[in-house]
Design an enzyme around this catalytic site. Structure first.
Site, PDB file in Angstrom:
ATOM      1  N   ASP A 106      -0.034  78.655 114.855  1.00  0.00           N
ATOM      2  CA  ASP A 106      -0.059  78.727 116.313  1.00  0.00           C
ATOM      3  C   ASP A 106       0.035  77.330 116.934  1.00  0.00           C
ATOM      4  OD1 ASP A 106      -2.534  77.993 115.305  1.00  0.00           O
ATOM      5  OD2 ASP A 106      -3.693  79.401 116.516  1.00  0.00           O
ATOM      6  N   ASP A 109      -3.042  70.498 115.830  1.00  0.00           N
ATOM      7  CA  ASP A 109      -3.894  69.659 116.665  1.00  0.00           C
ATOM      8  C   ASP A 109      -4.165  68.365 115.884  1.00  0.00           C
ATOM      9  OD1 ASP A 109      -5.843  68.806 118.482  1.00  0.00           O
ATOM     10  OD2 ASP A 109      -7.335  70.241 117.847  1.00  0.00           O
ATOM     11  N   PHE A 159      -7.353  72.086 125.725  1.00  0.00           N
ATOM     12  CA  PHE A 159      -7.626  73.308 124.980  1.00  0.00           C
ATOM     13  C   PHE A 159      -6.865  74.466 125.630  1.00  0.00           C
ATOM     14  CE2 PHE A 159     -10.146  77.004 123.753  1.00  0.00           C
ATOM     15  CZ  PHE A 159     -10.187  76.815 122.389  1.00  0.00           C
ATOM     16  N   ARG A 172      -7.005  86.131 123.407  1.00  0.00           N
ATOM     17  CA  ARG A 172      -5.889  86.213 122.454  1.00  0.00           C
ATOM     18  C   ARG A 172      -4.802  87.168 122.953  1.00  0.00           C
ATOM     19  NH1 ARG A 172      -7.487  83.877 117.537  1.00  0.00           N
ATOM     20  NH2 ARG A 172      -9.656  84.242 116.982  1.00  0.00           N
TER      21      ARG A 172
HETATM   22  P1  5GP Z   1      -6.020  71.291 113.358  1.00  0.00           P
HETATM   23  O1  5GP Z   1      -6.424  71.479 111.934  1.00  0.00           O
HETATM   24  O2  5GP Z   1      -4.582  70.857 113.511  1.00  0.00           O
HETATM   25  O3  5GP Z   1      -6.978  70.367 114.092  1.00  0.00           O
HETATM   26  O4  5GP Z   1      -6.224  72.655 114.110  1.00  0.00           O
HETATM   27  C1  5GP Z   1      -5.489  73.778 113.856  1.00  0.00           C
HETATM   28  C2  5GP Z   1      -6.214  75.003 114.350  1.00  0.00           C
HETATM   29  O5  5GP Z   1      -7.200  74.724 115.373  1.00  0.00           O
HETATM   30  C3  5GP Z   1      -5.213  75.926 115.003  1.00  0.00           C
HETATM   31  O6  5GP Z   1      -4.640  76.776 114.066  1.00  0.00           O
HETATM   32  C4  5GP Z   1      -6.075  76.658 116.027  1.00  0.00           C
HETATM   33  O7  5GP Z   1      -6.677  77.784 115.436  1.00  0.00           O
HETATM   34  C5  5GP Z   1      -7.140  75.674 116.408  1.00  0.00           C
HETATM   35  N1  5GP Z   1      -6.792  74.980 117.662  1.00  0.00           N
HETATM   36  C6  5GP Z   1      -6.340  73.717 117.799  1.00  0.00           C
HETATM   37  N2  5GP Z   1      -6.098  73.419 119.088  1.00  0.00           N
HETATM   38  C7  5GP Z   1      -6.424  74.535 119.793  1.00  0.00           C
HETATM   39  C8  5GP Z   1      -6.382  74.867 121.189  1.00  0.00           C
HETATM   40  O8  5GP Z   1      -6.009  74.085 122.076  1.00  0.00           O
HETATM   41  N3  5GP Z   1      -6.775  76.129 121.503  1.00  0.00           N
HETATM   42  C9  5GP Z   1      -7.203  77.031 120.594  1.00  0.00           C
HETATM   43  N4  5GP Z   1      -7.565  78.235 121.045  1.00  0.00           N
HETATM   44  N5  5GP Z   1      -7.259  76.761 119.282  1.00  0.00           N
HETATM   45  C10 5GP Z   1      -6.856  75.525 118.883  1.00  0.00           C
END
Ligand code: 5GP
Length: 182
Positions: A106, A109, A159, A172
């Site tokens: 999705d 980050d 976010f 969702r």
């Molecule tokens: P990362 O490992 O890249 O920090 O984060 C990946 C996961 O964090 C994504 O698959 C998602 O589930 C969650 N995530 C990261 N940023 C956001 C955001 O802005 N909103 C939401 N709802 N989930 C996020």
């Protein structure tokens, strides 16, 4: 109606509309077809729960056989900042050795999840071709050096919710991507 959530949908601002997402899916599906060898099937790995909408809609535009598999990872808990605490909840998959594998996320980050998944697939599954697609790319929040092969939209370090992405389990089901202004 009372729900157990401190954010109200009335305050949500639309960032990416349903129409914009739909148009982007077609572009991404087309690009995905060019990444993998012609006329060969693709294994789309949907990373639950956040990718559920993106993955289900995306594969509809891929015009060749697609096998769908599902894994589940959690990294945010109930927070709006990455906890850096990645939990692999279910990584059960068939043998993907020598297959064309597309990881469908999705959002990237910090990049920690993407790094974990890419390493896992490369080392454990030895696919013929591995590609990574994410709907959203928060480039400015990166903590590890990783980029997807394809992404839909770049977003600021805010976010976001909707289209599979949640806050405390809610939002969702929205057909668009939105955010709560500070
Ligand atoms: P990362 O490992 O890249 O920090 O984060 C990946 C996961 O964090 C994504 O698959 C998602 O589930 C969650 N995530 C990261 N940023 C956001 C955001 O802005 N909103 C939401 N709802 N989930 C996020």
């Amino acid at each position: 109606m009372t729900i157990n959530c401190d954010k109200d949908i009335k305050d949500l601002k639309v960032l990416i509309s349903e129409e914009e997402i739909k148009e982007k899916l077609k572009v991404l599906a087309n690009d995905i077809e060019t990444i993998f060898p012609r006329d060969e099937e693709i294994y789309a790995i949907c990373v639950l729960k956040g990718s559920v909408m993106f993955c289900s809609d995306l594969v509809k535009y891929i015009h060749r056989p697609v096998q769908m598999e599902f894994i589940r990872i959690s990294s945010y808990g109930n927070e709006t900042k990455s906890t850096n605490n990645l939990q692999a909840i279910d990584l059960t998959l068939p043998n993907l050795n020598d297959k064309n594998v597309l990881i469908v996320e999705d959002i990237i980050d910090t990049g920690l999840t993407a790094r974990f998944l890419t390493d896992l697939f490369k080392i454990k599954h030895l696919p013929k071709k591995l590609a990574f697609v994410t709907l959203l790319n928060k480039k400015c929040a990166r903590q590890v050096d990783i980029e997807p092969d394809l992404y839909g939209f770049e977003v600021d370090d805010k976010f976001v919710v909707g289209y599979g992405l949640d806050y405390k389990g809610y939002f969702r089901n929205l057909p668009y991507i939105g955010y709560f202004p500070a």
